[in-house]
Design a protein around this motif. Structure first.
Motif, mmCIF file in Angstrom:
data_model
loop_
_atom_site.group_PDB
_atom_site.id
_atom_site.type_symbol
_atom_site.label_atom_id
_atom_site.label_comp_id
_atom_site.label_asym_id
_atom_site.label_seq_id
_atom_site.Cartn_x
_atom_site.Cartn_y
_atom_site.Cartn_z
ATOM 1 N N THR A 104 8.314 -2.047 0.511
ATOM 2 C CA THR A 104 7.263 -2.948 0.972
ATOM 3 C C THR A 104 6.808 -3.873 -0.140
ATOM 4 O O THR A 104 6.571 -3.435 -1.267
ATOM 5 N N LEU A 105 6.702 -5.148 0.200
ATOM 6 C CA LEU A 105 6.117 -6.147 -0.686
ATOM 7 C C LEU A 105 4.838 -6.664 -0.036
ATOM 8 O O LEU A 105 4.854 -7.090 1.119
ATOM 9 N N ILE A 106 3.726 -6.642 -0.766
ATOM 10 C CA ILE A 106 2.449 -7.132 -0.279
ATOM 11 C C ILE A 106 2.070 -8.376 -1.074
ATOM 12 O O ILE A 106 2.033 -8.352 -2.309
ATOM 13 N N VAL A 107 1.822 -9.459 -0.364
ATOM 14 C CA VAL A 107 1.355 -10.702 -0.973
ATOM 15 C C VAL A 107 -0.082 -10.894 -0.518
ATOM 16 O O VAL A 107 -0.347 -11.007 0.678
ATOM 17 N N ASP A 108 -1.014 -10.922 -1.465
ATOM 18 C CA ASP A 108 -2.420 -10.878 -1.080
ATOM 19 C C ASP A 108 -3.295 -11.564 -2.123
ATOM 20 O O ASP A 108 -2.839 -11.892 -3.222
ATOM 21 N N HIS A 109 -4.553 -11.772 -1.747
ATOM 22 C CA HIS A 109 -5.520 -12.373 -2.655
ATOM 23 C C HIS A 109 -6.897 -11.737 -2.527
ATOM 24 O O HIS A 109 -7.844 -12.176 -3.176
ATOM 25 N N HIS A 110 -7.027 -10.707 -1.717
ATOM 26 C CA HIS A 110 -8.318 -10.087 -1.496
ATOM 27 C C HIS A 110 -8.753 -9.261 -2.707
ATOM 28 O O HIS A 110 -7.914 -8.767 -3.468
ATOM 29 N N PRO A 111 -10.064 -9.071 -2.892
ATOM 30 C CA PRO A 111 -10.560 -8.352 -4.065
ATOM 31 C C PRO A 111 -10.381 -6.844 -3.942
ATOM 32 O O PRO A 111 -11.234 -6.130 -3.425
ATOM 33 N N THR A 112 -9.269 -6.343 -4.403
ATOM 34 C CA THR A 112 -8.997 -4.913 -4.333
ATOM 35 C C THR A 112 -7.940 -4.514 -5.352
ATOM 36 O O THR A 112 -7.133 -5.340 -5.793
ATOM 37 N N THR A 113 -7.959 -3.260 -5.719
ATOM 38 C CA THR A 113 -6.872 -2.662 -6.498
ATOM 39 C C THR A 113 -6.241 -1.523 -5.711
ATOM 40 O O THR A 113 -5.424 -0.779 -6.245
ATOM 41 N N GLU A 114 -6.605 -1.404 -4.429
ATOM 42 C CA GLU A 114 -6.098 -0.332 -3.583
ATOM 43 C C GLU A 114 -4.996 -0.871 -2.682
ATOM 44 O O GLU A 114 -5.238 -1.749 -1.853
ATOM 45 N N PHE A 115 -3.802 -0.349 -2.854
ATOM 46 C CA PHE A 115 -2.668 -0.753 -2.035
ATOM 47 C C PHE A 115 -1.888 0.495 -1.626
ATOM 48 O O PHE A 115 -1.993 1.546 -2.267
ATOM 49 N N PRO A 116 -1.095 0.417 -0.570
ATOM 50 C CA PRO A 116 -0.285 1.567 -0.170
ATOM 51 C C PRO A 116 0.602 2.057 -1.314
ATOM 52 O O PRO A 116 1.177 1.258 -2.060
ATOM 53 N N GLU A 117 0.686 3.333 -1.435
ATOM 54 C CA GLU A 117 1.461 3.935 -2.521
ATOM 55 C C GLU A 117 2.924 3.481 -2.464
ATOM 56 O O GLU A 117 3.544 3.484 -1.401
ATOM 57 N N GLY A 118 3.449 3.069 -3.599
ATOM 58 C CA GLY A 118 4.836 2.665 -3.703
ATOM 59 C C GLY A 118 5.124 1.215 -3.389
ATOM 60 O O GLY A 118 6.241 0.742 -3.603
ATOM 61 N N ALA A 119 4.136 0.491 -2.888
ATOM 62 C CA ALA A 119 4.361 -0.912 -2.537
ATOM 63 C C ALA A 119 4.382 -1.787 -3.782
ATOM 64 O O ALA A 119 3.678 -1.534 -4.755
ATOM 65 N N GLN A 120 5.221 -2.821 -3.759
ATOM 66 C CA GLN A 120 5.189 -3.863 -4.775
ATOM 67 C C GLN A 120 4.158 -4.901 -4.349
ATOM 68 O O GLN A 120 4.065 -5.250 -3.173
ATOM 69 N N VAL A 121 3.390 -5.409 -5.311
ATOM 70 C CA VAL A 121 2.263 -6.275 -4.972
ATOM 71 C C VAL A 121 2.312 -7.559 -5.795
ATOM 72 O O VAL A 121 2.511 -7.523 -7.015
ATOM 73 N N LEU A 122 2.147 -8.679 -5.100
ATOM 74 C CA LEU A 122 1.907 -9.968 -5.744
ATOM 75 C C LEU A 122 0.519 -10.408 -5.301
ATOM 76 O O LEU A 122 0.299 -10.717 -4.136
ATOM 77 N N SER A 123 -0.439 -10.425 -6.231
ATOM 78 C CA SER A 123 -1.822 -10.716 -5.878
ATOM 79 C C SER A 123 -2.422 -11.708 -6.863
ATOM 80 O O SER A 123 -2.135 -11.655 -8.069
ATOM 81 N N SER A 124 -3.266 -12.593 -6.336
ATOM 82 C CA SER A 124 -3.971 -13.539 -7.198
ATOM 83 C C SER A 124 -5.379 -13.073 -7.526
ATOM 84 O O SER A 124 -6.101 -13.757 -8.256
#
Length: 286
Positions: A27-47
């Motif tokens: 899973t790749l998550i592209v997001d900008h919301h104010p959080t450091t909580e993401f599904p375990e194991g997901a790759q994250v691109l966040s601003s």
């Protein structure tokens, strides 16, 4: 997902939620919301945490640009940016990109596409079809693709519901203004925005008892630079079930059972509200 042969999952603008999505898929998550909580194991691109905080559409555009010829897709990045931040957002190059896409066409397309989701018809799938068929924002603005007329009907319905529900008289407790109404359309954020302009010193809560059965959906807005997520989470409130205090610091809300919403109003200082106050009802505004 296995039925369609998916090899991976890409999720855009999911918000601040750590619950698993499809644990068996990369899973790749592209997001900008104010959080450091993401599904375990997901790759994250966040601003989040970077200035300026750019929306997910612009992040996606930057992500795929090395893999494609990006120019023909620029208008989509502009569309998403304007939908999230408005046409005057202080982002580098937005002014020039908006000029190329057509400012009027972009703002009109945003209004039409958003109205489809907010309508009682919940025509989000139609809005996606229109978006996929269009080659520019002007195609949507000028109705050059099938489905735009139906989106215009949705927009008219939403405008009428916003006008009707905005006639709701507010209840006041301290610096909080509560508007309770019932609509099958997702107009509570728009009503909250409208009333925040009228009551600039208040936190406005627009609460809609008619959107989802058995629930109260609500939106918080304020003209003051308040962290509304922190405001909600700072209440003396026992844990609630449902969507609560997600989104952005200046634009949050939730979806709670009627019982939990009444507990929320009690914590906010609104005394004496009963179950019948948060029931679905007819077209009366408040």
């Amino acid at each position: 997902m296995s039925l369609v042969g998916a090899e991976a999952l890409v999720v855009l603008a999911m918000g601040n939620r750590a619950a698993p999505i499809l644990p068996d898929l990369p899973t790749l998550i592209v997001d900008h919301h104010p959080t450091t909580e993401f599904p375990e194991g997901a790759q994250v691109l966040s601003s989040h945490g970077h200035e300026p905080v750019v929306p997910s559409s612009l992040l996606t555009y930057a992500l795929v640009s090395p893999l494609i010829i990006p120019g023909p897709l620029e208008w989509l990045a502009v569309l998403g940016t304007v939908a999230e931040l408005g046409p005057d957002a202080p982002l580098p190059s937005l002014k020039d990109a908006l000029r190329r896409a057509g400012r009027k066409a972009v703002t009109e397309a945003v209004a039409l596409l958003n109205a489809a989701r907010r309508s009682t018809h919940f025509a989000a799938s139609l809005a996606l079809e229109v978006l996929m068929r269009a080659g520019s924002a002007s195609d949507i603005d000028e109705g050059r693709v099938p489905g735009v007329d139906a989106l215009r009907d949705c927009r008219l319905e939403v405008q009428r519901e916003v006008a009707r529900c905005s006639k709701t008289p507010p209840r006041i407790a301290g610096n909080v203004a509560l508007l309770l109404f019932s609509s099958g359309a997702q107009v509570h954020p728009l009503v909250a925005i409208r009333w925040a302009q009228r009551l600039p010193e208040h936190i406005v809560i627009a609460a809609n008892a008619g959107y989802l059965p058995g629930r109260v959906d609500f939106a918080l807005r304020s003209r003051e630079p308040r962290d509304l997520i922190a405001f909600l989470r700072g209440l003396d409130l026992a844990p609630v079930e449902g969507d609560f205090a997600h989104g952005h610091p200046h634009a949050t809300g939730g979806s709670l059972s009627s019982r939990d919403f009444l507990r929320l109003t009690e914590a906010l200082g609104f005394r004496g509200l009963q179950a019948h106050d948060v029931e679905r009802r007819g077209v009366a505004p408040g």
